[in-house]
Each structure stands twice: as structure tokens, then as C-alpha cells.
Motif scaffolding. Structure first.
Motif, PDB file in Angstrom:
ATOM      1  N   CYS A 108       0.532  -0.801  -0.060  1.00  0.00           N
ATOM      2  CA  CYS A 108       0.093  -0.117   0.300  1.00  0.00           C
ATOM      3  C   CYS A 108       0.537   1.176  -0.334  1.00  0.00           C
ATOM      4  O   CYS A 108       2.066   1.252   0.906  1.00  0.00           O
ATOM      5  N   CYS A 111       0.099   2.912   3.825  1.00  0.00           N
ATOM      6  CA  CYS A 111      -0.050   2.490   4.800  1.00  0.00           C
ATOM      7  C   CYS A 111       1.049   1.875   5.209  1.00  0.00           C
ATOM      8  O   CYS A 111       1.806   0.876   5.594  1.00  0.00           O
ATOM      9  N   CYS A 145      -4.142  -0.117   0.084  1.00  0.00           N
ATOM     10  CA  CYS A 145      -4.472  -1.582   0.538  1.00  0.00           C
ATOM     11  C   CYS A 145      -6.144  -1.576   0.655  1.00  0.00           C
ATOM     12  O   CYS A 145      -7.180  -0.095   0.576  1.00  0.00           O
ATOM     13  N   CYS A 148      -6.692   1.565   3.381  1.00  0.00           N
ATOM     14  CA  CYS A 148      -6.602   2.468   2.973  1.00  0.00           C
ATOM     15  C   CYS A 148      -7.785   3.134   1.750  1.00  0.00           C
ATOM     16  O   CYS A 148      -8.457   4.153   1.716  1.00  0.00           O
ATOM     17  N   HIS A 169      -9.024   3.258  10.770  1.00  0.00           N
ATOM     18  CA  HIS A 169      -8.071   3.365  10.131  1.00  0.00           C
ATOM     19  C   HIS A 169      -7.455   4.417  10.034  1.00  0.00           C
ATOM     20  O   HIS A 169      -6.306   5.156  10.070  1.00  0.00           O
TER      21      HIS A 169
HETATM   22 ZN    ZN Z   1      -2.775   0.424   3.782  1.00  0.00          ZN
END
Ligand code: ZN
Length: 234
Positions: A108, A111, A145, A148, A169
Motif C-alpha cells: 500500500c 500505510c 490496501c 486505506c 484506520h
Molecule cells: Zn493501506
């Protein structure tokens, strides 16, 4: 021998595995590594031509949208269906999304997490647009991901009952407290709402410059799928 690739539906994957098929993470396709396995798979499924990942989009700004690490970026309702996925062929989308994931080394880009299939975290190609002078301009493609990606499409996550995960998140990745989260979500909704009151042109020139054929849905087609632009200003 060279690997032979097959079009195997997700529902058949256990059967294919039992017959010796292997999964290529790179190409996201099942393949046979030996003639014997290829023969067995060919009895049930069609061969597939492996896609060529596309990872260079002339004019793309790969730094676009990095002022905040992870942010809510909802597509105006007047732009629904004018995304890349509905404007290019399924084969082209496959090449684009594979290229975007490969050049991010299958992590990702926000993140830095890899895919985690057991926990249903997958990697996806996401489109980042700029809204400028009445035109929705594709600036960048980014590998995200599913966590996200879900937080980015916060309205969609909320509709799917995944609001709490998205909120957690956003707080975790940005180090926000709940007041900071609320302020961000409020301003994201205000922006979404003001953008949704007008019609937008669409600029996918970073794709056409890469040789991808773009076909935009007509207003009639969009209307049939529930996107009514007739009352909106142009
Ligand atoms: Zn992510």
C-alpha cells in the motif's frame, strides 16, 4: 516448459488447486507449471493470455494528494460512473491495475502494508482526481490496501456498514484524535456536497497518452444507471 495460464473463476479455485494449478501473484492468474497439469486444467478451463502490466502514464503526478497521509476523498455523485474502470476495457483495466500494484512493489502506498488475504486485506488500484475548472482530471493512480481504500471512499464504506473500521484506520494512520477525525470528515462531506451540485468534464489524458482507449459513458447510459445530471449546472 513455459507456464501456461488459465481463466479459472474464483469459485473453481479449490478444484484447480487440487489439480495442481498454481497462483501467480504477479499476474493474478492461475497457471500450470508442467505439461501434465496443463493437460488436466485444459479439460475444464480455457487458456488465458497473460496480461502485460502497464505502469507508465505520461503526465502522471505521482506525488499528487500527499498533503495528508490518508484522507477521505469521495467521488461527487455527479461523477459516478465516470471512473477509469467503467471507461476502459476489462483487459486494459487489468493491465493498469497490475502495473500500479507492481510498481508499488505490492505494498500500500499510504500505510505500506502488503496484502493479507487471510484477513481480507487486498491491494487495489485507486484513482486520484483533481477537480478544476469544471473538469475532473485524473492526476494519479495509486496502490492502496483495502483498509486505506475503504477510508478514502468513506461514504461507500458507511453504506456497507464499515464506517467504524474506516474511522479507526484514519485515526491510526494519521495519529488523529476523535475531534481531528470529525473535523476532517465534516470538511470532506462539505467538499463532496459542493462538488456534487455541478456537472464535470472528465480528463483521462494520462491514460490515453499511455495508449489506453478510453470510452466515456453517455449521459443516457449514466441516466439508465441512476445518475441524473439534468438538474445540475454545467
Ligand atoms: Zn493501506
Amino acid at each position: 516448459m513455459m507456464a501456461v495460464y488459465f481463466q479459472i473463476p474464483h469459485a473453481d479455485k479449490d478444484q484447480a488447486k487440487a489439480l495442481g494449478a498454481r497462483w501467480s501473484t504477479e499476474l493474478e492468474l492461475w497457471y500450470a507449471a508442467t505439461d501434465i497439469v496443463a493437460g488436466r486444467l485444459a479439460e475444464r478451463w480455457k487458456q488465458a493470455t497473460p496480461p502485460t502490466p502497464l505502469d507508465t502514464f505520461p503526465g502522471e503526478d505521482r506525488a499528487f494528494g500527499q498533503a495528508t497521509r490518508l484522507y477521505v476523498d469521495m467521488i461527487p455523485s455527479s461523477c459516478w460512473l465516470t471512473n477509469v474502470r467503467s471507461s476502459v476495457s476489462a483487459d486494459d483495466w487489468k493491465q493498469i491495475s497490475l502495473g500500479v500494484k507492481q510498481r508499488a512493489h505490492r505494498h500500500c502506498e499510504v500505510c505500506h502494508a502488503p496484502a493479507d488475504n487471510a484477513n481480507k486485506v487486498f491491494l487495489e488500484a485507486h484513482e486520484r482526481f483533481e477537480y478544476v475548472n469544471g473538469v475532473q482530471v485524473l492526476r494519479r493512480l495509486v496502490c492502496l490496501c483495502s483498509k486505506c481504500h475503504g477510508a478514502t471512499h468513506y461514504g461507500h464504506a458507511t453504506a456497507k456498514g464499515q464506517e467504524q473500521e474506516a474511522r479507526a484506520h484514519l485515526m491510526h494512520i494519521n495519529g488523529w484524535n476523535s475531534a481531528e477525525l470529525e473535523a476532517h470528515i465534516r470538511s470532506a462531506y462539505a467538499l463532496w456536497s459542493s462538488r456534487s451540485f455541478q456537472q464535470w468534464g472528465l480528463d483521462l489524458s494520462i491514460l490515453t497518452a499511455a495508449g489506453v482507449q478510453v470510452r466515456l459513458p453517455s449521459q443516457d447510459e449514466r441516466l439508465r444507471q441512476g445518475v441524473d445530471l439534468s438538474a445540475l449546472r454545467t
